[in-house]
Design a protein around this motif. Structure first.
Motif, PDB file in Angstrom:
ATOM      1  N   THR A 129       0.832  -1.204   0.000  1.00 21.32           N
ATOM      2  CA  THR A 129       0.000   0.000   0.000  1.00 21.32           C
ATOM      3  C   THR A 129       0.867   1.256   0.000  1.00 21.32           C
ATOM      4  OG1 THR A 129      -1.765  -1.159   1.176  1.00 21.32           O
ATOM      5  CG2 THR A 129      -1.804   1.255   1.231  1.00 21.32           C
ATOM      6  N   SER A 173       2.593   1.639  -3.321  1.00 25.77           N
ATOM      7  CA  SER A 173       1.588   2.055  -4.298  1.00 25.77           C
ATOM      8  C   SER A 173       1.362   3.558  -4.243  1.00 25.77           C
ATOM      9  CB  SER A 173       0.275   1.308  -4.040  1.00 25.77           C
ATOM     10  OG  SER A 173      -0.764   1.827  -4.840  1.00 25.77           O
ATOM     11  N   HIS A 188       2.318   5.684  -7.448  1.00 31.06           N
ATOM     12  CA  HIS A 188       1.044   5.950  -8.137  1.00 31.06           C
ATOM     13  C   HIS A 188       0.668   4.845  -9.126  1.00 31.06           C
ATOM     14  CE1 HIS A 188       1.083   9.879  -6.251  1.00 31.06           C
ATOM     15  NE2 HIS A 188       2.337  10.017  -6.672  1.00 31.06           N
ATOM     16  N   TYR A 189       0.959   3.627  -8.720  1.00 31.31           N
ATOM     17  CA  TYR A 189       0.447   2.425  -9.383  1.00 31.31           C
ATOM     18  C   TYR A 189      -0.421   1.694  -8.371  1.00 31.31           C
ATOM     19  CZ  TYR A 189       3.260   2.457 -13.683  1.00 31.31           C
ATOM     20  OH  TYR A 189       3.792   2.762 -14.918  1.00 31.31           O
ATOM     21  N   SER A 190      -1.409   0.968  -8.843  1.00 29.66           N
ATOM     22  CA  SER A 190      -2.322   0.291  -7.921  1.00 29.66           C
ATOM     23  C   SER A 190      -1.609  -0.822  -7.159  1.00 29.66           C
ATOM     24  CB  SER A 190      -3.516  -0.292  -8.681  1.00 29.66           C
ATOM     25  OG  SER A 190      -3.118  -1.408  -9.464  1.00 29.66           O
ATOM     26  N   LYS A 191      -2.125  -1.085  -5.951  1.00 24.36           N
ATOM     27  CA  LYS A 191      -1.581  -2.159  -5.127  1.00 24.36           C
ATOM     28  C   LYS A 191      -1.711  -3.498  -5.847  1.00 24.36           C
ATOM     29  CE  LYS A 191      -2.435  -4.470  -0.683  1.00 24.36           C
ATOM     30  NZ  LYS A 191      -3.263  -4.425   0.557  1.00 24.36           N
ATOM     31  N   ALA A 192      -2.824  -3.693  -6.550  1.00 25.79           N
ATOM     32  CA  ALA A 192      -3.046  -4.955  -7.266  1.00 25.79           C
ATOM     33  C   ALA A 192      -2.008  -5.150  -8.363  1.00 25.79           C
ATOM     34  CB  ALA A 192      -4.454  -4.979  -7.849  1.00 25.79           C
ATOM     35  N   GLN A 193      -1.676  -4.065  -9.082  1.00 25.48           N
ATOM     36  CA  GLN A 193      -0.696  -4.182 -10.160  1.00 25.48           C
ATOM     37  C   GLN A 193       0.687  -4.474  -9.600  1.00 25.48           C
ATOM     38  OE1 GLN A 193      -0.911  -1.110 -13.059  1.00 25.48           O
ATOM     39  NE2 GLN A 193       0.726  -1.937 -14.322  1.00 25.48           N
ATOM     40  N   SER A 240       1.375  -6.023  -6.861  1.00 28.62           N
ATOM     41  CA  SER A 240       1.362  -7.403  -6.393  1.00 28.62           C
ATOM     42  C   SER A 240       1.599  -8.370  -7.550  1.00 28.62           C
ATOM     43  CB  SER A 240       0.027  -7.715  -5.707  1.00 28.62           C
ATOM     44  OG  SER A 240      -0.042  -9.068  -5.325  1.00 28.62           O
ATOM     45  N   GLY A 266       1.031  11.460 -10.176  1.00 28.07           N
ATOM     46  CA  GLY A 266      -0.347  11.257  -9.740  1.00 28.07           C
ATOM     47  C   GLY A 266      -1.240  12.463  -9.870  1.00 28.07           C
ATOM     48  N   ARG A 294      -4.015   4.463 -17.256  1.00 23.86           N
ATOM     49  CA  ARG A 294      -4.227   3.771 -15.986  1.00 23.86           C
ATOM     50  C   ARG A 294      -5.368   4.388 -15.191  1.00 23.86           C
ATOM     51  NH1 ARG A 294       1.409   4.604 -14.990  1.00 23.86           N
ATOM     52  NH2 ARG A 294       0.888   5.474 -12.937  1.00 23.86           N
ATOM     53  N   HIS A 295      -5.919   5.481 -15.721  1.00 25.87           N
ATOM     54  CA  HIS A 295      -7.028   6.172 -15.031  1.00 25.87           C
ATOM     55  C   HIS A 295      -8.203   6.313 -15.991  1.00 25.87           C
ATOM     56  CE1 HIS A 295      -4.111   7.335 -11.873  1.00 25.87           C
ATOM     57  NE2 HIS A 295      -3.282   7.465 -12.895  1.00 25.87           N
TER      58      HIS A 295
END
Length: 430
Positions: free
Chosen positions: A24, A27, A31-36, A38, A370, A407-408
């Motif tokens: 987190t 991330s 400024h990349y998602s936590k899911a990405q 991971s 971001g 990404r947004h």
């Protein structure tokens, strides 16, 4: 396309844990998602080069993470053949549909193809050109060159290339009929024309032709007694490797152009290019060291010469602007945005191409930090000019910006800009 890499993911996770950061926290920093993140750590998703740069900076990896993503081509741009300049005919095709072309061909090829049957004329006249006529041509051509470079800021390269090529030919041919002093000056100016043609050709995306013209500039300069321009040709070749994301070759070529025998300006421009190569590799300290050297060299350069300046003439503080450029590749987008803000405020309004080149990179910096609304606000007024100047090098950064914004997808401004950005990133510059 990047391929999944367990090696990068494992190293990223090891460095993240050593820094005491959760997914987190990382991330939020990049400024990349936590899911990405991971998926990247588990080797399911390939890291982009921009993600590698941001993670490298956030975790203080000093290029260690970048090295796992960005390789080298192992090749330097090949040097065009030398020694043929005086044995070539230049054929230029001008079509009413605006598609024009240029091709150098050997004299034998011209004769065998029957091209000699086209309209031809001789310009050698009954005797040598008088010193007064040579001086008049020099004065006029220098004045024209300044105007052409200014015009090159506001129009696409294809509109200027025919007249610049013709002017280069005129100076070359006139030099053969002039006295020794005037001959050297005509060849020196012709070399600047040829070098500028090379830059504009690179703006069309034709690397090979750009290097051909750079070599022609070197030969013209050498014929006039100036061997130094060969050093600048290395700087231009390093620009090709820079846009190939080849940090190692960029640095190597730029270092070769910093010989003590070369003029300070060429050495300064080479040091700037070296800094950009170090930035690609994520080497922050080496980048700043090269920028310091660049400033020292450029401050020593002689500004009193009558010859047109080599390199850009539209940046009040070139080292400052290149610093902002480098900070983007070093994964420090907030610092980059602030520096580019300062530098772009110094650039004249008439330098449209310069505003577009560094303005798109500024928008990329803020998007990577971001600040999506601000990035969209910065790039929106540039899009008409992007279409006007049709720059292959600008398009490279515009594509990077488009990938960050993608990404947004739910952001209103991103949705609004999406179609136009897509059109411009596919725009042909040939």
């Amino acid at each position: 396309m990047p391929q999944p890499s367990n090696g990068f993911g494992e190293e990223l996770r090891k460095r993240r844990l050593a820094a005491g950061l959760s997914l987190t926290s990382l991330s939020a920093a990049v400024h990349y998602s936590k899911a990405q993140l991971s998926k990247v750590e588990r080797g399911i998703k390939a890291p982009s080069r921009d993600l590698a740069r941001l993670c490298d900076a956030a975790l203080g990896a000093d290029g260690g993470l970048i090295a796992l993503v960005i390789g080298t081509t192992g090749d330097t741009p090949s040097e065009p053949a030398t020694g043929r300049f005086n044995q070539e005919d230049w054929i230029m095709r001008l079509s009413p549909d605006s598609r024009s072309g240029f091709q150098p061909v050997g004299r034998r090829e011209v004769m065998s193809a029957g091209v000699a049957s086209l309209m031809t004329w001789r310009s050698d006249g009954p005797g040598p050109v008088s010193p007064a006529a040579g001086a008049a041509m020099l004065e006029t051509s220098r004045s024209l060159f300044t105007h052409y470079r200014r015009l090159g800021q506001t129009v696409e390269p294809g509109l200027l290339l025919p007249v610049l090529i013709a002017q280069t030919h005129t100076l070359r041919e006139l030099s053969a009929q002039s006295d020794a002093t005037t001959r050297g000056q005509l060849l020196a100016l012709g070399s600047r024309y040829a070098e500028y043609v090379g830059w504009l050709v690179q703006e069309t995306g034709d690397e090979r032709a750009a290097l051909w013209w750079t070599q022609r500039a070197v030969e013209l300069a050498a014929a006039g007694g100036d061997q130094a321009l060969a050093g600048y040709a290395l700087v231009r070749r390093a620009l090709v490797t820079l846009y190939r994301d080849d940090a190692q070759q960029t640095v190597a070529l730029a270092r070769r152009a910093q010989s003590g025998a070369l003029p300070p300006r060429i050495r300064g421009l080479a040091a700037q290019r070296e800094a950009q190569g170090h930035a690609l590799a994520g080497d922050h300290s080496a980048c700043l060291s090269a920028l310091d050297r660049a400033r020292i060299f450029l401050n020593r350069s002689d500004s009193g010469s009558d010859e047109p300046v080599i390199g850009t003439m539209h940046l009040p503080d070139p080292v400052g602007m290149v610093t902002g450029w480098c900070l983007v590749d070093l994964g420090r987008p907030r610092e980059a945005g602030a520096e580019l803000d300062r530098q772009l405020a110094l650039v004249g309004d008439d330098a449209v191409r310069t505003h577009v080149r560094y303005g798109v990179r500024r928008a990329l910096a803020y998007a990577s930090a971001g600040e999506i609304d601000h990035a969209c606000a910065l790039v929106t007024p540039l899009l008409d000019s992007v279409e006007t100047v049709r720059s292959a090098t600008v398009t490279t950064d515009l594509r990077r910006l488009a990938r960050v914004l993608a990404r947004h997808p739910d952001h209103p401004e991103v949705r609004r800009l999406g179609p136009r950005m897509g059109t411009l990133t596919r725009l042909s510059t040939t």
